[in-house]
Design a protein around this motif. Structure first.
Motif, PDB file in Angstrom:
ATOM      1  N   TYR A 145       0.832  -1.200   0.000  1.00 45.11           N
ATOM      2  CA  TYR A 145       0.000   0.000   0.000  1.00 45.11           C
ATOM      3  C   TYR A 145       0.873   1.258   0.000  1.00 45.11           C
ATOM      4  N   ASP A 146       1.996   1.183   0.704  1.00 43.67           N
ATOM      5  CA  ASP A 146       2.948   2.301   0.655  1.00 43.67           C
ATOM      6  C   ASP A 146       3.452   2.514  -0.773  1.00 43.67           C
ATOM      7  N   ALA A 147       3.683   1.400  -1.486  1.00 46.05           N
ATOM      8  CA  ALA A 147       4.186   1.490  -2.856  1.00 46.05           C
ATOM      9  C   ALA A 147       3.178   2.196  -3.756  1.00 46.05           C
ATOM     10  N   PHE A 148       1.904   1.801  -3.666  1.00 46.35           N
ATOM     11  CA  PHE A 148       0.867   2.475  -4.447  1.00 46.35           C
ATOM     12  C   PHE A 148       0.827   3.966  -4.126  1.00 46.35           C
ATOM     13  N   THR A 149       0.958   4.295  -2.840  1.00 47.61           N
ATOM     14  CA  THR A 149       0.894   5.698  -2.417  1.00 47.61           C
ATOM     15  C   THR A 149       2.077   6.488  -2.958  1.00 47.61           C
TER      16      THR A 149
END
Length: 209
Positions: A145-149
């Motif tokens: 989810y950090d990567a998507f953000t």
């Protein structure tokens, strides 16, 4: 780039969207409805972004009156004018060679790298029916989810639009809720081990030092 070439390039919209979406799909492999919601939200962001970048400049159109009065020397239908952050900060020169573009590229590439390394750690753990606690999972509990953000932040720096600026906080909020839902399921499967892991590793922002 001439006005005629700046927008209406729908093949570019499709090709660029597919490149990012297929890359993300290959390293997320959504299975559950929750997985598809998180991936679908990201895909919608990417499509909205490239639609305005190469298809139809909705944000420029909606802000054209204000932009024309404030920046009369700028050709609003040129591709460079779509780099609104560059324009609003009063920067000159080719925006593709500027510091903002470099920073945005770091965020995007960093997010893509985090996505690939997270998937590898998660895949190995799932194959062994164990918790993912190595690689990026040693620093945060939800690196994907950090990567998507990070990828979305990078694109917002490079090419902000009204629609993606609205979508971004909604997607971050959705990822937080999905992460909490995932944690409940993992706690049910690995109650002691995951409780200990949660006590040591933060959810989204790694600890310094």
């Amino acid at each position: 780039m001439s006005d005629i070439q700046a927008y209406g390039l729908w093949p570019l919209v499709i090709i660029n969207s597919l490149i990012i979406i297929i890359f993300a799909f290959s390293f997320t492999r959504p299975k559950t409805s929750r997985d598809w919601r998180s991936f679908g939200g990201f895909a919608a962001f990417i499509i909205a972004l490239f639609t305005e970048m190469y298809g139809f400049p909705l944000t420029i159109y909606l802000l054209s009156g204000w932009l024309a009065s404030r920046y009369p020397e700028i050709d609003l239908l040129s591709h460079d004018a779509g780099h609104l952050s560059y324009t609003l900060l009063g920067l000159s020169g080719d925006p593709h060679l500027g510091l903002l573009h470099l920073v945005s590229s770091i965020f995007i590439l960093g997010g893509l790298f985090l996505l690939t390394t997270s998937w590898k750690a998660l895949y190995t753990a799932q194959k062994n029916h164990a918790l993912a606690t190595t690689g990026p999972y040693a620093y945060v509990r939800h690196p994907q989810y950090d990567a998507f953000t990070l990828i979305m932040i990078g694109f917002l720096i490079q090419w902000p639009t009204i629609l993606t600026l609205i979508m971004f906080p909604i997607l971050v909020w959705m990822y937080k809720r999905l992460a909490r839902s995932e944690e409940k399921e993992v706690l049910a499967e690995f109650p002691e081990e995951y409780s200990s892991y949660m006590a040591k590793v933060p959810g989204f922002i790694p600890r310094l030092g």
